[in-house]
Design an enzyme around this catalytic site. Sequence first.
Site, PDB file in Angstrom:
ATOM      1  N   ASP A 146       0.865  -1.185   0.000  1.00 44.10           N
ATOM      2  CA  ASP A 146       0.000   0.000   0.000  1.00 44.10           C
ATOM      3  C   ASP A 146       0.898   1.232   0.000  1.00 44.10           C
ATOM      4  O   ASP A 146       1.510   1.563   1.024  1.00 44.10           O
ATOM      5  CB  ASP A 146      -0.900   0.002   1.232  1.00 44.10           C
ATOM      6  CG  ASP A 146      -1.984  -1.071   1.179  1.00 44.10           C
ATOM      7  OD1 ASP A 146      -1.795  -2.074   0.464  1.00 44.10           O
ATOM      8  OD2 ASP A 146      -3.012  -0.905   1.857  1.00 44.10           O
ATOM      9  N   LYS A 209      -6.994   3.343  -3.314  1.00 43.41           N
ATOM     10  CA  LYS A 209      -7.413   3.315  -1.907  1.00 43.41           C
ATOM     11  C   LYS A 209      -7.656   4.737  -1.434  1.00 43.41           C
ATOM     12  O   LYS A 209      -6.919   5.653  -1.793  1.00 43.41           O
ATOM     13  CB  LYS A 209      -6.312   2.626  -1.091  1.00 43.41           C
ATOM     14  CG  LYS A 209      -6.538   2.578   0.410  1.00 43.41           C
ATOM     15  CD  LYS A 209      -5.374   1.833   1.071  1.00 43.41           C
ATOM     16  CE  LYS A 209      -5.428   1.930   2.583  1.00 43.41           C
ATOM     17  NZ  LYS A 209      -4.283   1.238   3.228  1.00 43.41           N
ATOM     18  N   LYS A 245     -10.300   0.107  -2.467  1.00 43.66           N
ATOM     19  CA  LYS A 245     -10.181  -0.123  -1.028  1.00 43.66           C
ATOM     20  C   LYS A 245     -10.479   1.159  -0.256  1.00 43.66           C
ATOM     21  O   LYS A 245      -9.655   2.069  -0.217  1.00 43.66           O
ATOM     22  CB  LYS A 245      -8.777  -0.627  -0.676  1.00 43.66           C
ATOM     23  CG  LYS A 245      -8.561  -0.867   0.825  1.00 43.66           C
ATOM     24  CD  LYS A 245      -7.152  -1.383   1.105  1.00 43.66           C
ATOM     25  CE  LYS A 245      -6.877  -1.493   2.595  1.00 43.66           C
ATOM     26  NZ  LYS A 245      -5.506  -1.994   2.888  1.00 43.66           N
TER      27      LYS A 245
END
Length: 309
Positions: A146, A209, A245
């Site tokens: 991430d 995300k 996400k």
Amino acid sequence: MALDPSMFQGHPVNRSATERRAATLGTRRSVKKLYQAAWLVNAIRLIDLTTLAGDDTAARVRRLCAKARRPLADRIAEGLGIADMGLTVGAVCVYPTMVPHAVEALEGSGIPVASVATGFPAGLMPLDLRLREIEWAVAQGAAEIDIVITREHVLRQDWQALHDEIRQMRAACGDAHMKAILATGDLQTLRNVYAASMVAMQAGADFIKTSTGKEGVNATLPVGLTMIRALRDYGAATGHRIGFKPAGGMKQAKEALAWQILMKEELGRDWLEPDLFRFGASSMLGDIERQLEHHVTGRYAASHRHAAS
């Protein structure tokens, strides 16, 4: 793909309409009883069970991984009739130095380890150090990375710099999946959110995300809707499906329902699977477990009855 500003420059985003659309999710759509239980069980499959605290320890990570392997108490799983389902969370997300502990604790489970990287949460480190951090985490066994973007590139609308940065991060990830954290609470406008989403996808992100969880404003449904529309537009233009996400601030089971409803309505059933949709959360799992126990027994258990995540 190469940067293509025509896919996002001048793209209008109507904030009031976006907020109205998001506000209807909890009123026009509801699921009850057995159907609600089924949606909540599916939400567990989508959770990136996360600990990103300054006092993280190997012991805490091992406890988190034990919860990831068995997210529901045996009595609840048996009551739901899913004891043999092999239910687990989607991944465990930790800091890079915690990756070896998580990999060891999850061995044989099939649960991937995700690591934040690139100077999380601010991302304000020299690029070469951020790339080395990615490479180190992957070498330790992280299957998902991430990354955080440089918000200044978005605020200055320097899309080429943003694209080049993310493209190099994608290369550093190698075979690991890359989730690009846009830190949407810092991006000021929904147009910036849409544009940053498009640039991240063009540069090779496997997921986009919302947040690090450390901003003042984290995952919200209007921002999520804007990013999901970018996903849909990108897929229509390229034929490639990118995951999504939301993360940060999500604590209640009803939020898991609202996000899943949004994904199904906007993108379809395929986006209710872990390869295309994840929640970044920790405490939300506890509330989901509590709601499922109520479904099985008709009573709400005290929080201490559930294993801490």
